[in-house]
Design a protein around this motif. Structure first.
Motif, mmCIF file in Angstrom:
data_model
loop_
_atom_site.group_PDB
_atom_site.id
_atom_site.type_symbol
_atom_site.label_atom_id
_atom_site.label_comp_id
_atom_site.label_asym_id
_atom_site.label_seq_id
_atom_site.Cartn_x
_atom_site.Cartn_y
_atom_site.Cartn_z
ATOM 1 N N SER A 196 0.835 -1.208 0.000
ATOM 2 C CA SER A 196 0.000 0.000 0.000
ATOM 3 C C SER A 196 0.866 1.253 0.000
ATOM 4 O O SER A 196 2.022 1.229 0.409
ATOM 5 C CB SER A 196 -0.935 0.018 1.211
ATOM 6 N N PHE A 197 0.248 2.335 -0.479
ATOM 7 C CA PHE A 197 0.860 3.656 -0.458
ATOM 8 C C PHE A 197 -0.081 4.577 0.310
ATOM 9 O O PHE A 197 -1.277 4.629 0.003
ATOM 10 C CB PHE A 197 1.060 4.194 -1.873
ATOM 11 N N SER A 198 0.450 5.294 1.301
ATOM 12 C CA SER A 198 -0.380 6.180 2.119
ATOM 13 C C SER A 198 0.210 7.579 2.151
ATOM 14 O O SER A 198 1.428 7.753 2.116
ATOM 15 C CB SER A 198 -0.475 5.654 3.557
ATOM 16 N N ILE A 211 -4.966 9.332 2.948
ATOM 17 C CA ILE A 211 -5.321 8.687 1.682
ATOM 18 C C ILE A 211 -4.415 7.467 1.540
ATOM 19 O O ILE A 211 -3.192 7.587 1.590
ATOM 20 C CB ILE A 211 -5.130 9.630 0.485
ATOM 21 N N THR A 212 -5.023 6.279 1.376
ATOM 22 C CA THR A 212 -4.279 5.032 1.212
ATOM 23 C C THR A 212 -4.834 4.279 0.010
ATOM 24 O O THR A 212 -6.046 4.200 -0.164
ATOM 25 C CB THR A 212 -4.405 4.142 2.477
ATOM 26 N N GLN A 213 -3.942 3.721 -0.788
ATOM 27 C CA GLN A 213 -4.378 2.889 -1.912
ATOM 28 C C GLN A 213 -3.396 1.751 -2.107
ATOM 29 O O GLN A 213 -2.239 1.838 -1.713
ATOM 30 C CB GLN A 213 -4.514 3.703 -3.184
ATOM 31 N N ASP A 214 -3.883 0.668 -2.722
ATOM 32 C CA ASP A 214 -2.985 -0.442 -3.008
ATOM 33 C C ASP A 214 -2.236 -0.131 -4.302
ATOM 34 O O ASP A 214 -2.639 0.731 -5.083
ATOM 35 C CB ASP A 214 -3.743 -1.774 -3.065
ATOM 36 N N PRO A 215 -1.118 -0.815 -4.543
ATOM 37 C CA PRO A 215 -0.306 -0.491 -5.717
ATOM 38 C C PRO A 215 -0.967 -0.835 -7.048
ATOM 39 O O PRO A 215 -0.509 -0.403 -8.095
ATOM 40 C CB PRO A 215 0.972 -1.311 -5.512
ATOM 41 N N PHE A 216 -2.062 -1.577 -7.023
ATOM 42 C CA PHE A 216 -2.729 -1.977 -8.253
ATOM 43 C C PHE A 216 -3.949 -1.117 -8.556
ATOM 44 O O PHE A 216 -4.633 -1.328 -9.547
ATOM 45 C CB PHE A 216 -3.131 -3.456 -8.173
ATOM 46 N N GLY A 217 -4.248 -0.162 -7.679
ATOM 47 C CA GLY A 217 -5.382 0.727 -7.891
ATOM 48 C C GLY A 217 -6.731 0.092 -7.615
ATOM 49 O O GLY A 217 -7.759 0.630 -8.005
ATOM 50 N N GLN A 218 -6.746 -1.044 -6.939
ATOM 51 C CA GLN A 218 -8.003 -1.738 -6.673
ATOM 52 C C GLN A 218 -8.664 -1.275 -5.367
ATOM 53 O O GLN A 218 -9.872 -1.181 -5.280
ATOM 54 C CB GLN A 218 -7.777 -3.250 -6.609
#
Length: 74
Positions: free
Chosen positions: A38-40, A54-61
């Protein structure tokens, strides 16, 4: 620390002197290397504290977004 100072609008609030902290989490597999999970981005306002995440996984899912709803400074 990603950047500072910034201004940021969060909901109906406008904050000055924002510090942006980025964090990358993942797993380090022997022989394979680091695999990101993850990227936060954490937004801190001077004199107030954490105002947005804001947090998202590296695949944009997957995506997570949290903001301050109210605050009080005595």
């Amino acid at each position: 620390i990603e950047s500072k100072p910034n201004s940021r609008n969060v909901g109906t609030f406008s904050f000055n002197d924002i510090i942006v902290v980025s964090l990358e989490t993942g797993v380090d597999f022997p022989g394979v290397g680091f695999i990101p999970a993850s990227f936060s981005y954490y937004y801190y306002a001077k004199g107030i504290g954490l105002v947005e995440v804001i947090t998202q996984d590296p695949f944009g899912q997957g995506f997570y977004h949290s903001v301050v709803k109210s605050y009080f400074i005595p």
